[in-house]
Design a protein around this motif. Structure first.
Motif, PDB file in Angstrom:
ATOM      1  N   TRP A  17       0.833  -1.190   0.000  1.00 52.30           N
ATOM      2  CA  TRP A  17       0.000   0.000   0.000  1.00 52.30           C
ATOM      3  C   TRP A  17       0.876   1.251   0.000  1.00 52.30           C
ATOM      4  N   HIS A  18       0.417   2.256  -0.717  1.00 48.54           N
ATOM      5  CA  HIS A  18       1.141   3.509  -0.805  1.00 48.54           C
ATOM      6  C   HIS A  18       0.354   4.596  -0.087  1.00 48.54           C
ATOM      7  N   ASP A  19       1.059   5.658   0.313  1.00 48.24           N
ATOM      8  CA  ASP A  19       0.369   6.806   0.878  1.00 48.24           C
ATOM      9  C   ASP A  19      -0.547   7.399  -0.181  1.00 48.24           C
ATOM     10  N   PRO A  20      -1.763   7.809   0.197  1.00 51.71           N
ATOM     11  CA  PRO A  20      -2.682   8.353  -0.806  1.00 51.71           C
ATOM     12  C   PRO A  20      -2.184   9.675  -1.381  1.00 51.71           C
ATOM     13  N   ARG A  21      -2.498   9.897  -2.639  1.00 57.27           N
ATOM     14  CA  ARG A  21      -2.161  11.160  -3.291  1.00 57.27           C
ATOM     15  C   ARG A  21      -3.150  12.219  -2.817  1.00 57.27           C
ATOM     16  N   PRO A  22      -2.663  13.355  -2.282  1.00 58.19           N
ATOM     17  CA  PRO A  22      -3.593  14.394  -1.824  1.00 58.19           C
ATOM     18  C   PRO A  22      -4.231  15.115  -3.008  1.00 58.19           C
ATOM     19  N   LEU A  23      -5.503  15.422  -2.884  1.00 63.61           N
ATOM     20  CA  LEU A  23      -6.253  16.119  -3.928  1.00 63.61           C
ATOM     21  C   LEU A  23      -6.616  17.511  -3.418  1.00 63.61           C
ATOM     22  N   ALA A  24      -5.947  18.508  -3.973  1.00 65.39           N
ATOM     23  CA  ALA A  24      -6.268  19.884  -3.598  1.00 65.39           C
ATOM     24  C   ALA A  24      -7.679  20.231  -4.063  1.00 65.39           C
ATOM     25  N   ARG A  25      -8.313  21.151  -3.354  1.00 64.67           N
ATOM     26  CA  ARG A  25      -9.699  21.491  -3.675  1.00 64.67           C
ATOM     27  C   ARG A  25      -9.830  22.561  -4.751  1.00 64.67           C
ATOM     28  N   GLY A  26      -8.775  23.161  -5.181  1.00 65.00           N
ATOM     29  CA  GLY A  26      -8.838  24.323  -6.059  1.00 65.00           C
ATOM     30  C   GLY A  26      -9.471  24.115  -7.412  1.00 65.00           C
ATOM     31  N   PRO A  27      -8.993  23.155  -8.236  1.00 63.56           N
ATOM     32  CA  PRO A  27      -9.526  23.048  -9.603  1.00 63.56           C
ATOM     33  C   PRO A  27     -11.006  22.674  -9.616  1.00 63.56           C
ATOM     34  N   ARG A  28     -11.684  23.100 -10.686  1.00 63.69           N
ATOM     35  CA  ARG A  28     -13.088  22.692 -10.872  1.00 63.69           C
ATOM     36  C   ARG A  28     -13.088  21.213 -11.261  1.00 63.69           C
ATOM     37  N   THR A  29     -13.630  20.412 -10.374  1.00 62.93           N
ATOM     38  CA  THR A  29     -13.427  18.961 -10.433  1.00 62.93           C
ATOM     39  C   THR A  29     -14.742  18.224 -10.571  1.00 62.93           C
ATOM     40  N   VAL A  30     -14.705  17.116 -11.313  1.00 57.37           N
ATOM     41  CA  VAL A  30     -15.797  16.152 -11.304  1.00 57.37           C
ATOM     42  C   VAL A  30     -15.203  14.784 -10.995  1.00 57.37           C
ATOM     43  N   VAL A  31     -15.997  13.929 -10.372  1.00 58.01           N
ATOM     44  CA  VAL A  31     -15.622  12.542 -10.118  1.00 58.01           C
ATOM     45  C   VAL A  31     -16.344  11.676 -11.137  1.00 58.01           C
ATOM     46  N   ILE A  32     -15.578  10.869 -11.874  1.00 60.61           N
ATOM     47  CA  ILE A  32     -16.136   9.961 -12.872  1.00 60.61           C
ATOM     48  C   ILE A  32     -16.111   8.547 -12.301  1.00 60.61           C
ATOM     49  N   ALA A  33     -17.268   7.909 -12.231  1.00 59.36           N
ATOM     50  CA  ALA A  33     -17.362   6.536 -11.732  1.00 59.36           C
ATOM     51  C   ALA A  33     -17.753   5.627 -12.887  1.00 59.36           C
TER      52      ALA A  33
ATOM     53  N   ALA B 171     -21.769   9.210 -12.413  1.00 53.57           N
ATOM     54  CA  ALA B 171     -21.705   7.770 -12.120  1.00 53.57           C
ATOM     55  C   ALA B 171     -22.474   6.990 -13.166  1.00 53.57           C
ATOM     56  N   GLU B 172     -21.758   6.173 -13.923  1.00 54.51           N
ATOM     57  CA  GLU B 172     -22.433   5.282 -14.854  1.00 54.51           C
ATOM     58  C   GLU B 172     -23.331   4.313 -14.097  1.00 54.51           C
ATOM     59  N   ILE B 173     -24.366   3.845 -14.770  1.00 57.38           N
ATOM     60  CA  ILE B 173     -25.320   2.950 -14.110  1.00 57.38           C
ATOM     61  C   ILE B 173     -24.657   1.643 -13.693  1.00 57.38           C
ATOM     62  N   VAL B 174     -23.555   1.260 -14.336  1.00 63.04           N
ATOM     63  CA  VAL B 174     -22.863   0.017 -14.011  1.00 63.04           C
ATOM     64  C   VAL B 174     -21.748   0.232 -12.989  1.00 63.04           C
ATOM     65  N   SER B 175     -21.669   1.406 -12.402  1.00 60.52           N
ATOM     66  CA  SER B 175     -20.549   1.740 -11.516  1.00 60.52           C
ATOM     67  C   SER B 175     -20.712   1.224 -10.102  1.00 60.52           C
ATOM     68  N   GLY B 176     -21.956   0.999  -9.670  1.00 58.59           N
ATOM     69  CA  GLY B 176     -22.172   0.703  -8.258  1.00 58.59           C
ATOM     70  C   GLY B 176     -22.011   1.932  -7.390  1.00 58.59           C
ATOM     71  N   ALA B 177     -21.943   3.115  -8.009  1.00 63.24           N
ATOM     72  CA  ALA B 177     -21.762   4.364  -7.267  1.00 63.24           C
ATOM     73  C   ALA B 177     -22.874   5.365  -7.550  1.00 63.24           C
ATOM     74  N   ARG B 178     -23.918   4.958  -8.246  1.00 65.65           N
ATOM     75  CA  ARG B 178     -24.989   5.899  -8.564  1.00 65.65           C
ATOM     76  C   ARG B 178     -25.948   6.019  -7.390  1.00 65.65           C
ATOM     77  N   PHE B 179     -25.519   6.730  -6.389  1.00 64.42           N
ATOM     78  CA  PHE B 179     -26.355   7.029  -5.240  1.00 64.42           C
ATOM     79  C   PHE B 179     -25.740   8.234  -4.529  1.00 64.42           C
ATOM     80  N   GLY B 180     -26.441   8.754  -3.547  1.00 67.15           N
ATOM     81  CA  GLY B 180     -25.930   9.908  -2.815  1.00 67.15           C
ATOM     82  C   GLY B 180     -26.452  11.220  -3.383  1.00 67.15           C
ATOM     83  N   ARG B 181     -26.177  12.304  -2.657  1.00 71.45           N
ATOM     84  CA  ARG B 181     -26.764  13.608  -2.970  1.00 71.45           C
ATOM     85  C   ARG B 181     -26.086  14.302  -4.145  1.00 71.45           C
TER      86      ARG B 181
END
Length: 564
Positions: A213-229, A250-260
């Motif tokens: 396992w590696h240390d996680p890469r930090p994600l700065a909040r600055g850029p206009r960002t979207v999460v693709i699932a 979130a694609e319908i096959v992602s298992g991530a199509r939920f939440g606000r």
């Protein structure tokens, strides 16, 4: 020495000794499902698997078609994240495992192929049922052509070491996939199994192969960002979007199509220059495949793409893509303006799939005309013919966390992706290569694994008619095996209408489209179901479909006729 009831006198067989050692080691390490396609050269392996089933160490599944066997094991691996082992004989039997092996590699699903073979001196000389099997699976993470067992000292220890290395390599590295053990045997091809075989033990995977396992890469909040699932992203994608305060595509096959923060109608919004055109960074989990808009976004030179590594093939549509073993959101304030713009646009894109509410006042009115009008409207709603949107909505509404939903690579998965709202449902789809082959077998494997040990739930496979017909052999199940609770929900439009949305529909003549793209079919699915011992229900209205989806029964084909 142990022999099945009614067996003949003990017979020594190095092939059986080696097969027993191999399977004993794999089961000790965690293999719980073995899929066998019968054959002559593989009989030592098959009989060893039968012995393990008798003492309860494995669940054994027998399929006469090796392609079906491969995809059944793939489905088991998808659900459990442990490899199922497939046993087959030599020759073309081995080649039939290639489609499942390719999907397993590209999707990152653990899978073990145990292929029996003739001894090396019979290769390349015209011997019966003999070809060059080593190297047949070029994407295998581990492959070995083992020596022919002769009964020599130390032989079984080497078999065990190889089995342990194969298991570890396909399960414990940063990338998961296929292990291929090619197993040449000489006669006698089967003998009495050793006394130690069925006792069994459980061991840990050798430590040298565990994930670093590696240390996680930090994600700065600055850029206009979207999460693709994309496919198989899982709940981690939703968690990441929640922590970052970012829109979740979130694609319908992602298992991530939920939440606000799920974005409805994401394709149109990605095309919008005021939203998709202003994206500066995309963080990707899973394997996105369902829309050209996402592909275009990830290919843009002005968008920073960070792909979180998963068990499958690395994503690199943008050659400047950054890969990270893990990511973590850095402290800071959420860009509520950016998120708010997406959420307002998402709300405007949401599709209302619910039937109109009954006119209760009209139905209870004492005025005959008012009541008659309300009754007529209610009857019209009940009798409304099904379309693709209502079909996917009904299946989505009937499926819950204890169920499993499998999407075939048909037109319906894209309709579902376009219109369905968020809901936390376990979803599977073979999107590694997005082929239509093996869809039923994959779903059966998922059902067998998810319902093991009496667990509740129904596995529903939503697919088109051609996808069903391509894998129709998977409907053949042994009468001696437990039945899984499974529904095949078939949108039957008489051919491949998925091509209506592609360039070919604009350039081909109607005759050519019908001949080489649509491939029209008129199969009687009721007769097909009866021939294979499945129940069949044909529905034409939403209310009838809703009832069919919750009706009791083990194996059912629910046919929904659709207009082209």
């Amino acid at each position: 020495m142990t022999s099945p009831a009614g067996a003949h006198a003990p017979l020594a067989s190095p092939a059986s000794e080696a097969a027993a050692a191999l399977l004993d080691e794999l089961v000790a390490l965690g293999v719980r499902h073995v899929v066998v396609s019968p054959g002559s050269r593989s009989q030592a392996l098959a009989l060893a698997a039968a012995a393990l089933e008798r003492v309860g160490r494995i669940r054994l599944h027998v399929r006469i078609d090796e392609r079906v066997a491969g995809f059944t094991a793939l489905g088991i691996g998808r659900e459990t994240r442990r490899p199922a082992a497939v046993i087959c004989t030599s020759g073309t039997a081995v080649a039939n495992l290639l489609p499942a092996a390719l999907e397993a590699f590209h999707a990152g699903v653990p899978l073990l192929l145990l292929t029996a073979d003739r001894p090396p001196e019979l290769r390349g000389v015209g011997a019966n049922q003999t070809t060059t099997q080593p190297g047949l699976f070029p994407h295998a993470l581990f492959a070995d052509d083992l020596p022919v067992p002769e009964g020599a000292a130390g032989e079984l220890a080497r078999v065990r070491r190889t089995a342990a290395e194969a298991f570890a390599r396909v399960t414990s590295g940063p990338v998961q996939g296929v292990g291929h053990l090619n197993l040449p045997y000489r006669e006698p091809l089967a003998g009495t199994l050793p006394d130690w075989f069925t006792a069994g033990e459980t061991r840990a995977v050798p430590g040298d192969w565990r994930i670093r396992w590696h240390d996680p890469r930090p994600l700065a909040r600055g850029p206009r960002t979207v999460v693709i699932a994309g496919a198989d992203a899982g709940a981690d994608a939703e968690q990441l979007a929640h922590e970052g305060g970012w829109p979740l595509i979130a694609e319908i096959v992602s298992g991530a199509r939920f939440g606000r923060q799920v974005v409805h109608g994401y394709r149109a919004l990605l095309r919008d220059p005021d939203l998709g055109g202003r994206v500066e960074r995309a963080i990707v989990r899973g394997h996105p495949t369902l829309s050209r808009e996402v592909t275009a976004l990830l290919s843009r030179a002005d968008v920073e793409v960070i792909a979180v590594e998963g068990p499958g093939e690395p994503l690199n549509l943008n050659r400047a893509t950054t890969h990270a073993a893990a990511v973590a959101v850095a402290p800071g304030e959420t860009d509520r303006t950016w998120l708010g713009e997406w959420m307002r646009a998402s709300a405007a894109q949401a599709v209302d799939l619910d039937a109109p509410a009954p006119d209760l006042d009209g139905l209870t009115s004492t005025e005959p005309r008012t009541r008659a009008h309300a009754v007529a409207a209610e009857l019209a709603a009940v009798r409304r013919p099904l379309d693709r949107e209502q079909l996917v909505a009904a299946v989505w509404a009937a499926t819950w966390p204890h169920d499993r939903l499998v999407f075939g690579s048909s037109r319906l998965v894209r309709v579902a992706d376009a219109v369905l709202p968020g809901k936390r449902v376990p979803v599977h789809a073979n999107r590694g290569l997005a082929g239509i082959d093996g869809t039923i077998a994959t779903g059966l494997g998922i059902a067998l694994a998810s319902q093991a040990d009496g667990r509740p739930g129904v596995t529903r496979i939503l697919l088109g008619d051609l996808t069903l017909l391509h894998d129709v052999g998977a409907l053949l199940l042994p009468v001696s095996e437990d039945e899984a609770r499974i529904q095949l929900v078939v949108g039957n439009d008489g051919g491949g209408t998925i091509f209506d949305g592609l360039e070919v529909a604009r350039v081909a003549s109607p005759d050519d489209m019908a001949r080489v793209q649509y491939t029209p079919q008129a199969v009687d699915l009721a007769a097909l179901a009866q021939a294979y011992g499945w129940e069949h229900t044909r529905v034409t209205t939403r209310s009838a479909l809703d009832q069919a989806l919750i009706a009791p029964g083990a194996r059912r084909i629910i046919e929904v006729p659709l207009d082209r």
